[in-house]
Design a protein around this motif. Structure first.
Motif: not given
Length: 117
Positions: A51-57, A59-68, A79-88
């Motif tokens: 749930e900590t990771i879900n909260g980070l996600y 905050a960084e993607v859903i709220h910051r880059r929305g509305p969708w 998918l972009e965020w998961v790639d960044w989180f794991n590979h960059q």
């Protein structure tokens, strides 16, 4: 301002995506020992970490880059965020390298270690 969830229709197919973006932390009651497992065999602390990771996600993607405007736009951003989180993303505790690189180094080390008979 319209909330992101108001722009994405609720259908059976996107229930999984909504569950990723939701935060619902369940902690054990104070009288239970922290090492006790749940019915699924997991420790409650594992749920808190997820749930900590879900909260980070969120905050960084859903709220910051929305509305969708569509489910697909939110899915692609995820998918972009998961790639960044794991590979960059660089982590200082593991030598300022991405987690995927640290994992690859770990498994390469296991392959090189000779097994004693």
């Amino acid at each position: 301002m319209t909330s992101p969830s108001a722009l994405i229709p609720c259908t059976w197919n996107d229930c999984f995506a909504r569950s990723i973006a939701s935060i619902c932390i369940t902690l054990p009651p104070a009288h239970k020992p922290s090492h006790e497992t749940t019915r699924s065999g997991r420790r409650p602390s594992h749920n808190v970490l997820a749930e900590t990771i879900n909260g980070l996600y969120k905050a960084e993607v859903i709220h910051r880059r929305g509305p969708w405007r569509s489910f697909e736009a939110a899915e692609y951003a995820t998918l972009e965020w998961v790639d960044w989180f794991n590979h960059q993303r660089l982590l200082e505790p593991i030598g300022n390298i991405p987690p995927a690189e640290a994992e690859a180094q770990y498994y390469a080390m296991l392959d090189e270690t000779p097994l004693d008979a």
